[in-house]
Write an enzyme that holds these catalytic residues in place. Structure first.
Site, mmCIF file in Angstrom:
data_model
loop_
_atom_site.group_PDB
_atom_site.id
_atom_site.type_symbol
_atom_site.label_atom_id
_atom_site.label_comp_id
_atom_site.label_asym_id
_atom_site.label_seq_id
_atom_site.Cartn_x
_atom_site.Cartn_y
_atom_site.Cartn_z
ATOM 1 C CG ASN A 6 40.114 37.512 45.377
ATOM 2 O OD1 ASN A 6 41.411 36.834 45.025
ATOM 3 N ND2 ASN A 6 38.613 37.199 45.213
ATOM 4 C CB CYS A 50 39.367 32.106 43.264
ATOM 5 S SG CYS A 50 38.843 33.949 43.146
ATOM 6 C CG HIS A 61 40.512 33.104 47.706
ATOM 7 N ND1 HIS A 61 41.933 32.628 47.199
ATOM 8 C CD2 HIS A 61 39.607 33.183 46.898
ATOM 9 C CE1 HIS A 61 41.125 33.595 45.923
ATOM 10 N NE2 HIS A 61 39.417 34.336 45.978
HETATM 11 O O1 UT7 Z 1 37.856 35.025 45.013
HETATM 12 C C1 UT7 Z 1 36.126 34.205 44.682
HETATM 13 C C2 UT7 Z 1 35.857 34.688 45.505
HETATM 14 N N1 UT7 Z 1 35.035 36.048 45.937
HETATM 15 C C3 UT7 Z 1 34.541 36.441 46.954
HETATM 16 O O2 UT7 Z 1 34.271 35.805 48.076
HETATM 17 C C4 UT7 Z 1 33.685 38.126 47.117
HETATM 18 C C5 UT7 Z 1 32.891 37.647 47.907
HETATM 19 N N2 UT7 Z 1 31.738 38.471 48.293
HETATM 20 C C6 UT7 Z 1 32.524 39.937 49.275
HETATM 21 O O3 UT7 Z 1 33.511 39.753 49.634
HETATM 22 C C7 UT7 Z 1 31.012 41.227 49.499
HETATM 23 O O4 UT7 Z 1 29.903 40.281 49.304
HETATM 24 C C8 UT7 Z 1 31.871 42.640 48.433
HETATM 25 C C9 UT7 Z 1 32.855 42.614 49.699
HETATM 26 C C10 UT7 Z 1 32.164 42.360 47.322
HETATM 27 C C11 UT7 Z 1 30.745 43.296 48.919
HETATM 28 O O5 UT7 Z 1 30.614 43.420 50.401
HETATM 29 P P1 UT7 Z 1 29.265 43.418 50.776
HETATM 30 O O6 UT7 Z 1 29.276 43.705 52.810
HETATM 31 O O7 UT7 Z 1 28.037 42.414 50.037
HETATM 32 O O8 UT7 Z 1 28.619 43.974 50.142
HETATM 33 P P2 UT7 Z 1 26.736 44.205 49.794
HETATM 34 O O9 UT7 Z 1 26.909 43.681 48.172
HETATM 35 O O10 UT7 Z 1 25.800 43.835 50.427
HETATM 36 O O11 UT7 Z 1 26.502 45.692 49.586
HETATM 37 C C12 UT7 Z 1 26.659 46.433 50.648
HETATM 38 C C13 UT7 Z 1 26.137 47.622 50.664
HETATM 39 C C14 UT7 Z 1 24.984 48.475 49.613
HETATM 40 O O12 UT7 Z 1 24.644 50.106 49.744
HETATM 41 P P3 UT7 Z 1 22.670 49.829 50.530
HETATM 42 O O13 UT7 Z 1 21.899 49.044 49.094
HETATM 43 O O14 UT7 Z 1 23.382 49.463 51.861
HETATM 44 O O15 UT7 Z 1 22.587 50.857 50.983
HETATM 45 C C15 UT7 Z 1 26.452 48.464 48.782
HETATM 46 O O16 UT7 Z 1 25.690 49.765 47.157
HETATM 47 O O17 UT7 Z 1 27.638 48.136 50.491
HETATM 48 C C16 UT7 Z 1 27.178 49.111 49.011
HETATM 49 N N3 UT7 Z 1 27.974 49.240 48.281
HETATM 50 C C17 UT7 Z 1 29.838 50.091 48.520
HETATM 51 N N4 UT7 Z 1 30.133 51.375 49.310
HETATM 52 C C18 UT7 Z 1 31.221 51.648 49.098
HETATM 53 C C19 UT7 Z 1 28.784 47.471 48.145
HETATM 54 N N5 UT7 Z 1 30.344 47.908 47.254
HETATM 55 C C20 UT7 Z 1 30.708 48.802 47.371
HETATM 56 C C21 UT7 Z 1 31.734 50.125 47.312
HETATM 57 N N6 UT7 Z 1 32.053 51.003 47.960
HETATM 58 N N7 UT7 Z 1 32.677 49.452 46.762
#
Ligand code: UT7
Length: 333
Positions: free
Chosen positions: A284, A112, A254
């Site tokens: 992305n 990226c 980005h």
């Molecule tokens: O290109 C290189 C750079 N990439 C990035 O910068 C990506 C960086 N990361 C992110 O943008 C975020 O971390 C994500 C969008 C990937 C995830 O968002 P988050 O707010 O960090 O979610 P999380 O992984 O902390 O998960 C929070 C909750 C979890 O449920 P519980 O444990 O709180 O019940 C996950 O299981 O959201 C759940 N979850 C989802 N729910 C619905 C994780 N992914 C999803 C989903 N749909 N797609």
């Protein structure tokens, strides 16, 4: 005054096929509301079956050349994490399809952060007088490496390409790339990776497992790293070029997650209205993300001639990079 690489052309494309949040929620355990609120993404685009990165790179390259009013350049640098084939590089095929003759053309692999790295390579070639004009492209068919079952990545990424033309001129010309800050931390390489298909796995003699060839990312940890390095690197490039943060008109980060973009603005003390947001439309797009955002912002009138612009990118490697320039008058392709 001294010689500099000046932005002289810009073009971007996405493939027509759209994948909406609603479409993803029909096959994955996710919802439109979750994707919108946690990422800011509304839709992304995908190549048709059989489509490849070079198809998008050629289309964006054509537009950038047209915008610069040039028929040819001295060098092509293509940033991509999704080359048409593991070998050879995709840039020579792109140069050939653009009818650019037997010029040097090669790929840059910095995921990226690839576009900012490629931009610095293009600017370096101009500084070293090995080129007068350079076509720098960021292009990805990223959907081709996504595990369709992984909601953590399938909702985030999309396909597209953006390109710029750099030409040699004086460093006080609008569009002159004023400075770069680049960095990496390979000790955290496993946070974003495709585990299989490389020499580490193949030298072991084991047949590749299908699941090893999908893209993997530890999203939450990557989020924190992205905010830290994009804000630090932007600060570093601004210090290098002597621009107080308050004088930055636009920050083009980005496009991974709108919460990352706003956190970076906040940490830097840049009004979040000055952060260009394009990920809602395309997700992305990895190396294509910054030039796609530049083209969209230019078209929307958010980038005006004379604006002080900071670019900042972060991704797998880990690798990050930032650049600073004054926006020029540009015909967008
Ligand atoms: O290109 C290189 C750079 N990439 C990035 O910068 C990506 C960086 N990361 C992110 O943008 C975020 O971390 C994500 C969008 C990937 C995830 O968002 P988050 O707010 O960090 O979610 P999380 O992984 O902390 O998960 C929070 C909750 C979890 O449920 P519980 O444990 O709180 O019940 C996950 O299981 O959201 C759940 N979850 C989802 N729910 C619905 C994780 N992914 C999803 C989903 N749909 N797609």
């Amino acid at each position: 005054m001294s010689r500099a690489a000046v932005l002289a052309g810009l073009g971007a494309v996405v493939p027509p096929r759209e994948i909406t949040n609603q479409m993803l929620s029909e096959r994955l355990d996710t919802t439109d509301a979750w994707i919108r609120t946690r990422t800011g993404i509304l839709k992304r685009h995908a190549v048709e079956p059989g489509g490849a990165t070079s198809d998008l790179a050629v289309a964006a390259g054509e537009k950038a050349l047209k915008s610069a009013g040039l028929a040819t350049v001295d060098l092509v640098v293509l940033a991509t994490a999704t080359p048409d084939h593991p070998l050879p590089g995709t840039a020579p095929a792109v140069a050939a399809r653009l009818g650019l003759g037997h010029i040097p053309a090669f790929d840059v692999a910095a995921v990226c952060a690839g576009f900012v790295y490629a931009l610095s390579v293009g600017a370096g070639a101009i500084a070293a007088r090995t080129a007068e004009t350079v076509l720098v492209i960021g292009a990805e068919a990223f959907t081709s490496i996504l595990n369709p079952q992984d909601r953590g990545t399938a909702i985030l990424f999309g396909d597209g390409a953006g390109a710029v033309v750099l030409r040699a001129d004086e460093d006080d010309e609008p569009g002159a790339l004023a400075g770069f800050d680049l960095g990496s931390d390979g000790s955290l390489a496993e946070l974003i990776s495709i585990p299989g298909g490389g020499s580490r796995q193949r030298s072991g003699g084991l047949p590749p497992d299908q699941d090893d060839s999908w893209f993997t990312m530890q999203g939450r940890e990557v989020f924190t790293q992205a905010v830290t390095h994009m804000s630090r690197s932007t600060k570093a490039v601004l210090e290098k070029v002597g621009w107080p943060v308050a004088t930055v008109d636009r920050i083009v980060g980005h496009q991974a997650n709108v919460r990352i973009l706003h956190s970076v603005s906040e940490l830097l003390g840049i009004d979040k209205e000055r952060a260009v947001v394009h990920l809602d439309q395309v997700g992305n797009t990895s190396a294509a993300s910054i030039p796609l955002a530049l083209a969209a912002a230019a078209e929307r009138g958010e980038l005006l001639a004379g604006h002080r612009v900071a670019l900042t990118a972060f991704g797998g490697g880990l690798a990050w990079g930032s650049a600073a320039l004054v926006w020029p008058e540009l015909a967008t392709g």
